[in-house]
Design an enzyme around this catalytic site. Structure first.
Site, PDB file in Angstrom:
ATOM      1  N   PRO A  11       0.786  -1.225   0.000  1.00  0.00           N
ATOM      2  CA  PRO A  11       0.000   0.000   0.000  1.00  0.00           C
ATOM      3  C   PRO A  11       0.822   1.281   0.000  1.00  0.00           C
ATOM      4  CG  PRO A  11      -0.204  -1.172   2.095  1.00  0.00           C
ATOM      5  CD  PRO A  11       0.466  -2.102   1.131  1.00  0.00           C
ATOM      6  N   ASN A  12       0.327   2.225  -0.759  1.00  0.00           N
ATOM      7  CA  ASN A  12       0.856   3.599  -0.845  1.00  0.00           C
ATOM      8  C   ASN A  12       2.157   3.716  -1.638  1.00  0.00           C
ATOM      9  OD1 ASN A  12      -1.262   4.797   0.780  1.00  0.00           O
ATOM     10  ND2 ASN A  12      -0.331   3.707   2.502  1.00  0.00           N
ATOM     11  N   ARG A  19       4.847  11.012  -1.700  1.00  0.00           N
ATOM     12  CA  ARG A  19       4.724  10.840  -0.250  1.00  0.00           C
ATOM     13  C   ARG A  19       6.084  10.984   0.443  1.00  0.00           C
ATOM     14  NH1 ARG A  19       4.658   4.390   1.185  1.00  0.00           N
ATOM     15  NH2 ARG A  19       4.089   5.192   3.237  1.00  0.00           N
ATOM     16  N   TYR A  24      11.289   8.404   1.539  1.00  0.00           N
ATOM     17  CA  TYR A  24      11.191   7.519   0.372  1.00  0.00           C
ATOM     18  C   TYR A  24      11.832   8.080  -0.898  1.00  0.00           C
ATOM     19  CZ  TYR A  24       7.902   5.380   3.606  1.00  0.00           C
ATOM     20  OH  TYR A  24       7.339   4.808   4.721  1.00  0.00           O
ATOM     21  N   ASN A  75       8.199  -5.553  -1.208  1.00  0.00           N
ATOM     22  CA  ASN A  75       8.096  -4.456  -0.251  1.00  0.00           C
ATOM     23  C   ASN A  75       6.625  -4.426   0.162  1.00  0.00           C
ATOM     24  OD1 ASN A  75       7.975  -2.165   1.249  1.00  0.00           O
ATOM     25  ND2 ASN A  75       9.036  -0.844  -0.228  1.00  0.00           N
ATOM     26  N   ALA A  78       3.238  -1.122   4.686  1.00  0.00           N
ATOM     27  CA  ALA A  78       2.667  -1.188   6.047  1.00  0.00           C
ATOM     28  C   ALA A  78       2.236  -2.600   6.441  1.00  0.00           C
ATOM     29  CB  ALA A  78       1.492  -0.225   6.157  1.00  0.00           C
ATOM     30  N   HIS A  81       4.227  -5.062   8.814  1.00  0.00           N
ATOM     31  CA  HIS A  81       4.170  -5.000  10.277  1.00  0.00           C
ATOM     32  C   HIS A  81       2.902  -5.624  10.848  1.00  0.00           C
ATOM     33  CE1 HIS A  81       7.280  -2.182   9.203  1.00  0.00           C
ATOM     34  NE2 HIS A  81       6.413  -1.378   8.629  1.00  0.00           N
ATOM     35  N   ASP A  88       2.023 -15.865   5.779  1.00  0.00           N
ATOM     36  CA  ASP A  88       1.689 -17.273   5.529  1.00  0.00           C
ATOM     37  C   ASP A  88       1.798 -17.601   4.046  1.00  0.00           C
ATOM     38  OD1 ASP A  88       1.265 -17.675   8.205  1.00  0.00           O
ATOM     39  OD2 ASP A  88      -0.921 -17.753   8.084  1.00  0.00           O
ATOM     40  N   GLU A  99      13.064  -9.535   1.089  1.00  0.00           N
ATOM     41  CA  GLU A  99      12.258  -8.482   1.713  1.00  0.00           C
ATOM     42  C   GLU A  99      12.959  -7.148   1.498  1.00  0.00           C
ATOM     43  OE1 GLU A  99      11.861  -8.773   5.977  1.00  0.00           O
ATOM     44  OE2 GLU A  99      10.641  -6.941   6.065  1.00  0.00           O
ATOM     45  N   HIS A 101      12.806  -2.749   1.961  1.00  0.00           N
ATOM     46  CA  HIS A 101      12.215  -1.487   2.421  1.00  0.00           C
ATOM     47  C   HIS A 101      13.104  -0.350   1.962  1.00  0.00           C
ATOM     48  CE1 HIS A 101       9.356  -3.668   4.763  1.00  0.00           C
ATOM     49  NE2 HIS A 101      10.350  -4.427   5.183  1.00  0.00           N
ATOM     50  N   ILE A 102      12.472   0.702   1.499  1.00  0.00           N
ATOM     51  CA  ILE A 102      13.220   1.869   1.031  1.00  0.00           C
ATOM     52  C   ILE A 102      13.867   2.573   2.226  1.00  0.00           C
ATOM     53  CG2 ILE A 102      12.972   4.120  -0.098  1.00  0.00           C
ATOM     54  CD1 ILE A 102      10.540   2.848  -1.625  1.00  0.00           C
ATOM     55  N   SER A 103      13.097   2.725   3.290  1.00  0.00           N
ATOM     56  CA  SER A 103      13.617   3.397   4.494  1.00  0.00           C
ATOM     57  C   SER A 103      14.195   2.354   5.457  1.00  0.00           C
ATOM     58  CB  SER A 103      12.474   4.168   5.176  1.00  0.00           C
ATOM     59  OG  SER A 103      11.488   3.267   5.655  1.00  0.00           O
ATOM     60  N   ARG A 108      12.989   3.894  12.708  1.00  0.00           N
ATOM     61  CA  ARG A 108      11.752   4.681  12.684  1.00  0.00           C
ATOM     62  C   ARG A 108      10.870   4.343  13.892  1.00  0.00           C
ATOM     63  NH1 ARG A 108       9.266   4.669   6.830  1.00  0.00           N
ATOM     64  NH2 ARG A 108       8.092   6.360   7.818  1.00  0.00           N
ATOM     65  N   ARG A 112       7.070   0.133  13.403  1.00  0.00           N
ATOM     66  CA  ARG A 112       7.667  -0.306  12.128  1.00  0.00           C
ATOM     67  C   ARG A 112       8.856  -1.241  12.343  1.00  0.00           C
ATOM     68  NH1 ARG A 112       5.428   3.202   8.226  1.00  0.00           N
ATOM     69  NH2 ARG A 112       4.948   5.181   9.198  1.00  0.00           N
TER      70      ARG A 112
HETATM   71  C1  DQA Z   1       8.279   0.833   3.769  1.00  0.00           C
HETATM   72  C2  DQA Z   1       8.324   1.010   5.285  1.00  0.00           C
HETATM   73  C3  DQA Z   1       6.952   0.766   5.906  1.00  0.00           C
HETATM   74  O1  DQA Z   1       7.008   0.914   7.310  1.00  0.00           O
HETATM   75  C4  DQA Z   1       5.951   1.749   5.361  1.00  0.00           C
HETATM   76  O2  DQA Z   1       4.663   1.490   5.865  1.00  0.00           O
HETATM   77  C5  DQA Z   1       5.946   1.819   3.873  1.00  0.00           C
HETATM   78  C6  DQA Z   1       7.203   1.687   3.131  1.00  0.00           C
HETATM   79  C7  DQA Z   1       9.617   1.206   3.107  1.00  0.00           C
HETATM   80  O3  DQA Z   1       9.780   0.887   1.927  1.00  0.00           O
HETATM   81  O4  DQA Z   1      10.456   1.851   3.729  1.00  0.00           O
HETATM   82  O5  DQA Z   1       4.909   2.075   3.264  1.00  0.00           O
HETATM   83  O6  DQA Z   1       8.038  -0.537   3.487  1.00  0.00           O
END
Ligand code: DQA
Length: 148
Positions: A11-12, A19, A24, A75, A78, A81, A88, A99, A101-103, A108, A112
């Site tokens: 998501p997002n 954003r 990001y 990725n 959210a 978490h 599963d 796995e 994550h950009i951040s 954080r 997270r």
């Molecule tokens: C994220 C980190 C997550 O905590 C967050 O909800 C995201 C992006 C990252 O790529 O850093 O939407 O997965």
């Protein structure tokens, strides 16, 4: 050939570039997708790039990947978490999973700092910005090559 990968975004992430640029960066979703396609082509990988804001759709993508793909880069945003369902589904995949994550999620908010995916992934990349996608593609290519 053992060269088909899917990059699944949660998501997002479709709003990358708009954003929270401090977390990001400024790459847009479409820009990132193009970079991933270019790198995959260079490494002889066939890539599909997917995004959904809906948990169940991500579960469907992962389930369908069992038949159609040799590796998953995810990725889960959210859902990383919160989603036992995505965890599963990944656990059933039984092929390489990276796995991403950009951040740096460990620098954080506390909520997270827990990933439900890390302990079932082959490996992970976090905190290196959108370059993490390129690094993940390079690592996935090596993982798949070693499986041949
Ligand atoms: C994220 C980190 C997550 O905590 C967050 O909800 C995201 C992006 C990252 O790529 O850093 O939407 O997965």
């Amino acid at each position: 050939m053992n060269n088909k990968i899917i990059i699944i975004n949660g998501p997002n992430l479709n709003l990358l570039g708009e954003r929270e640029q401090s977390q990001y960066g400024s790459d847009t979703y479409e820009g990132l997708k193009k970079k991933c396609f270019d790198k995959s082509k260079e490494l002889d990988l066939m890539v599909e790039f997917a995004q959904s804001n809906i948990e169940g759709k991500i579960v469907d993508l992962i389930q369908n990947a069992r038949k159609n793909f040799n590796g998953i880069i995810i990725n889960a945003a959210a859902f990383t978490h919160t989603s036992v369902a995505i965890r599963d589904a990944l656990d059933i995949f039984k092929k390489p999973i990276i796995e991403l994550h950009i951040s740096n999620i460990y620098k954080r908010e506390e909520f997270r700092q827990k990933s439900l995916i890390s302990d079932i992934a082959t490996g992970g990349i976090f905190g290196l910005g959108s370059d993490g996608y390129i690094l993940a593609i390079i690592s996935m290519q090596k993982l798949l090559k070693n499986e041949n």
